[in-house]
Design a protein around this motif. Structure first.
Motif, short mmCIF file in Angstrom:
data_model
loop_
_atom_site.label_atom_id
_atom_site.label_comp_id
_atom_site.label_asym_id
_atom_site.label_seq_id
_atom_site.Cartn_x
_atom_site.Cartn_y
_atom_site.Cartn_z
N GLN A 262 0.80 -1.16 -0.12
CA GLN A 262 -0.14 -0.18 -0.14
C GLN A 262 0.70 1.42 0.04
O GLN A 262 2.04 1.08 0.82
CB GLN A 262 -0.90 0.04 1.30
N LEU A 263 0.53 2.36 -0.86
CA LEU A 263 1.12 3.46 -0.86
C LEU A 263 0.35 4.54 -0.72
O LEU A 263 -0.77 4.55 -1.51
CB LEU A 263 1.92 3.41 -2.18
N VAL A 264 0.35 5.37 0.04
CA VAL A 264 -0.72 6.49 0.54
C VAL A 264 0.17 7.96 0.52
O VAL A 264 0.90 8.24 1.13
CB VAL A 264 -1.45 6.42 1.81
N GLU A 265 -0.37 8.56 -0.58
CA GLU A 265 0.15 10.10 -0.93
C GLU A 265 -0.38 11.03 0.25
O GLU A 265 -1.74 11.03 0.30
CB GLU A 265 0.27 10.54 -2.00
N SER A 266 0.08 12.17 0.57
CA SER A 266 -0.47 13.09 1.26
C SER A 266 0.27 14.48 0.97
O SER A 266 1.60 14.51 0.54
CB SER A 266 -0.37 12.86 2.82
N GLY A 267 -0.21 15.45 1.47
CA GLY A 267 0.38 16.78 1.59
C GLY A 267 0.14 17.73 0.19
O GLY A 267 0.73 18.75 -0.08
N GLY A 268 -0.77 17.11 -0.64
CA GLY A 268 -1.07 18.16 -1.93
C GLY A 268 -2.09 19.11 -1.56
O GLY A 268 -2.19 19.27 -0.19
N GLY A 269 -2.38 20.07 -2.57
CA GLY A 269 -3.18 20.86 -2.41
C GLY A 269 -2.74 22.32 -3.27
O GLY A 269 -2.37 22.08 -4.41
N SER A 270 -3.42 23.42 -3.02
CA SER A 270 -3.17 24.51 -3.68
C SER A 270 -2.11 25.34 -3.29
O SER A 270 -1.82 25.73 -2.11
CB SER A 270 -4.57 25.37 -3.95
N VAL A 271 -1.35 26.03 -4.03
CA VAL A 271 -0.06 26.78 -3.95
C VAL A 271 0.03 27.89 -4.79
O VAL A 271 -0.27 27.45 -5.96
CB VAL A 271 1.01 25.75 -3.74
N GLN A 272 0.51 28.96 -4.99
CA GLN A 272 0.64 29.99 -5.70
C GLN A 272 2.09 29.71 -6.35
O GLN A 272 2.66 29.14 -5.89
CB GLN A 272 0.54 31.46 -4.91
N PRO A 273 1.99 30.26 -7.75
CA PRO A 273 3.23 30.34 -8.52
C PRO A 273 4.55 30.75 -7.45
O PRO A 273 4.22 31.75 -6.88
CB PRO A 273 2.92 30.98 -9.73
N GLY A 274 5.38 30.01 -7.69
CA GLY A 274 6.71 30.46 -7.04
C GLY A 274 6.60 29.61 -5.39
O GLY A 274 7.78 29.86 -4.73
N GLY A 275 5.65 29.28 -5.20
CA GLY A 275 5.46 28.60 -3.76
C GLY A 275 6.10 27.14 -3.70
O GLY A 275 6.78 26.61 -4.68
N SER A 276 6.01 26.76 -2.54
CA SER A 276 6.65 25.25 -2.13
C SER A 276 5.43 24.30 -1.47
O SER A 276 4.51 24.77 -0.89
CB SER A 276 7.81 25.46 -1.13
N LEU A 277 5.61 23.07 -1.81
CA LEU A 277 4.97 22.02 -1.11
C LEU A 277 5.76 20.66 -1.06
O LEU A 277 6.71 20.62 -1.45
CB LEU A 277 3.86 21.94 -2.14
N ARG A 278 5.38 20.08 0.10
CA ARG A 278 5.93 18.76 0.46
C ARG A 278 5.07 17.66 0.22
O ARG A 278 4.00 17.70 1.14
CB ARG A 278 7.00 18.65 1.82
N LEU A 279 5.49 17.02 -0.72
CA LEU A 279 4.29 15.59 -0.83
C LEU A 279 5.03 14.55 -0.01
O LEU A 279 6.29 14.48 0.05
CB LEU A 279 4.40 15.20 -1.98
N SER A 280 4.29 13.66 0.56
CA SER A 280 4.71 12.48 1.43
C SER A 280 3.99 11.06 0.92
O SER A 280 2.97 11.27 0.34
CB SER A 280 4.33 12.79 2.86
#
Lengths: 110, 119
Positions: free
Chosen positions: B3-21
């Motif tokens: 099983q693989l479960v992704e998290s951490g997504g969402g909306s972000v403005q251009p130039g922004g950062s995000l971390r997916l797990s």
């Protein structure tokens, strides 16, 4: 623009055979194994064919793969309504050092 | 069962950062390379990044090189995708995928997580 070239669409009536081509180059298909995936709407892709011709456990033998030179192909025989999906080929590219995918082929069962 | 479960997504403005797990279970985590593959809305699959089982080897697609960093914590059975300088064209569903030596292909896929980059 995808590194691997697939026809955008293919179709057939129930029971017919459909073949999808995947054209690459010497740095990808010419050297490495071809893989095929299918994707039903709204779901994650699923491995259909690995190492050119082999089927994972649970994949019906209606699905077959082949490779010749710098092209691979996927065959679906005895077409069924549930085979309507997007199909993608993939292969490792030795020049780019990444996995590359075809643009996908939408199969429609008429 | 893998099983693989992704998290951490969402909306972000251009130039922004995000971390997916990507949290994994059902197999010996450190034995398998983990990959990220993305799919823009209505488009095909595109390779993003890979990391080897021990974390010592990584690779990136040209369109994300220098902006995304993949890492893993084998003690937590988790792979991370650090995304910076995000652009509109990074908008996609991101899939975490495990590749086994049995097939050599992208065998086990997560359900995917949507990242939207928009002002």
């Amino acid at each position: 623009q995808s590194v691997l070239t697939q026809p955008p669409s293919a179709s057939g009536t129930p029971g017919q055979r459909v073949t999808i081509s995947c054209s690459g180059t010497s740095s990808n298909i010419g050297t490495n194994f071809v893989y095929w995936y299918h994707q039903l709407p709204g779901t994650a892709p699923k491995l259909l064919i690995f190492r050119n011709t082999q089927r994972p456990s649970g994949v019906p033998d209606r699905f077959s793969g082949s490779k010749s030179g710098t092209s691979g192909s996927l065959g679906i025989s005895g077409l069924r309504p549930e085979d309507e999906a997007d199909y993608y080929c993939a292969v490792w590219d030795d020049r780019m050092n990444v996995w590359v995918f075809g643009g996908g082929t939408k199969v429609t069962v008429l | 069962e893998v099983q693989l479960v992704e998290s951490g997504g969402g909306s972000v403005q251009p130039g922004g950062s995000l971390r997916l797990s990507c949290s994994a279970s059902g197999f010996t985590f450190r034995s398998l390379a983990i990959h990220w593959v993305r799919q823009a809305p209505g488009k095909g699959l595109k390779y993003v990044s890979s990391i080897s089982g021990d974390g010592g080897s990584t690779s990136y697609g040209d369109s994300v090189k220098g902006r995304l960093t993949i890492s893993r914590d084998n003690s937590k059975n988790t792979v991370f995708l650090h995304m910076t300088s995000l652009r509109g064209e990074d908008t996609a569903v991101y899939y975490c995928v495990a590749m086994t030596t049995t097939t050599g292909g992208f065998e086990n896929w997560g359900q995917g997580i949507l990242v939207t980059v928009s002002s």
